[in-house]
Design an enzyme around this catalytic site. Structure first.
Site, short mmCIF file in Angstrom:
data_model
loop_
_atom_site.label_atom_id
_atom_site.label_comp_id
_atom_site.label_asym_id
_atom_site.label_seq_id
_atom_site.Cartn_x
_atom_site.Cartn_y
_atom_site.Cartn_z
N ASP A 61 18.53 87.88 32.47
CA ASP A 61 17.10 87.87 32.74
C ASP A 61 16.39 88.54 31.56
OD1 ASP A 61 15.05 87.36 35.07
OD2 ASP A 61 14.50 89.27 34.15
N ASN A 109 3.65 86.68 28.30
CA ASN A 109 2.68 85.71 28.82
C ASN A 109 1.29 86.33 28.96
OD1 ASN A 109 4.41 83.51 29.01
ND2 ASN A 109 5.11 84.07 31.06
N HIS A 114 0.86 81.57 27.89
CA HIS A 114 2.09 80.90 28.32
C HIS A 114 2.72 80.03 27.22
CE1 HIS A 114 2.03 82.06 32.55
NE2 HIS A 114 0.71 81.97 32.49
N ASP A 160 6.50 80.15 26.13
CA ASP A 160 7.39 79.00 26.00
C ASP A 160 8.16 79.03 24.68
OD1 ASP A 160 6.61 78.05 28.45
OD2 ASP A 160 5.25 76.52 27.67
N GLU A 196 12.54 82.86 33.66
CA GLU A 196 13.17 83.54 32.52
C GLU A 196 14.58 84.00 32.86
OE1 GLU A 196 10.52 86.65 34.61
OE2 GLU A 196 10.48 84.51 34.17
#
Length: 279
Positions: free
Chosen positions: A142, A150, A155, A159, A185
């Protein structure tokens, strides 16, 4: 007249009669010949009419055959056109099917396996491990504080970080290892034919690469770290249970400060099955 004259007259009469009879016989034969000629003429005439009828039928049949050949030729061209269209449609459907399979099996952003495909491949490796008894390990990962990326940069920037992480993830694994995006994630890898200690070394190598890496975004250098839980699949253990143990190890890494690798506790005999947590 002498005594011989009546006999001579009689002989002349008989001769005339014989000539007449011959003439009559010849006439009868001529009549027969005439009848034969008439019959032959009628037969010829009938034959001529029949020949003309057959010629007309033949001409009609040839016209019909020509029309039929022309129709067949047109139908053949139409069939060829239809076949070509059908071949193109089949190719289009095959391409669409391949694209759908690719979409279902590959995460568009990271290029890693999707969760569903990852679990399918994991079950395959689990069966292989049960046959050969050569070990099987699972990594659950994670990204730490990914929400901050973000929130601070948007965002799209997030990405790009995920895309970069996918490249780092693959580079840290062996060719036969199976990496995938588990959700958001969170990521997972199935490592065939590897024990817990070796799997922990792979996880540590990945952790260091991620910690040292930077993602360039509009002049900014975005950095993230990763927490990793490692579990070795026990004999007769389900993949779901092994993932659950790796997940507990992952949360231990989070609790212990993040950016670290934690090993899962060994599977205890008689342990109850636990579900995989939501991604």
């Amino acid at each position: 007249m002498s005594a011989d004259e009546p006999e001579e007259e009689f002989s002349l009469y008989a001769h005339e009669q014989a000539v007449i009879r011959q003439a009559e016989a010849m006439l009868e034969r001529l009549d027969e010949v005439a009848d034969g000629v008439r019959q032959l003429a009628r037969a010829y005439q009938d034959g001529y009419h029949e020949s003309r009828r057959l010629v007309r039928i033949s001409d009609r049949m040839q016209l019909d055959l020509h029309d039929a050949n022309r129709t067949l030729s047109l139908q053949a061209r139409e069939l060829n056109t239809l076949n070509a269209t059908l071949v193109k449609e089949i190719e289009r459907r095959e391409q669409l099917e391949q694209e759908l399979r690719r979409i279902a099996s590959v995460d568009e952003l990271t290029g890693l396996h999707t969760r569903r495909h990852l679990l399918e491949l994991g079950e395959h490796e689990l069966k292989r491990m049960a046959r050969h008894r050569r070990g099987l390990s699972v990594l659950l990962l994670d990204l730490d504080h990914f929400k901050r990326v973000n929130d601070a940069h948007g965002h799209v920037a997030g990405d790009r970080v995920l895309e970069h992480f996918g490249t780092l993830f693959r580079s840290a694994l062996r060719e036969d290892d199976v990496p995938g995006r588990f959700g958001g994630e969170e990521f997972m890898a199935v490592l065939p034919e590897i024990r817990l200690e070796a799997a922990a070394e792979v996880a540590e190598r990945l952790r260091v690469r991620v910690a040292e890496a930077e993602t360039q975004w509009k002049g900014a250098r975005l950095r993230v770290t990763v927490s990793i839980g490692v579990a070795e699949v026990a004999i007769d253990e389900s993949l779901e249970r092994a993932i659950a143990r790796a997940d507990r190890a992952l949360y231990a890494a989070k609790r212990n400060g993040r950016n670290r690798v934690e090993l899962a506790e060994a599977e205890l005999p008689g342990a109850t099955e636990q579900g995989v947590p939501d991604a």
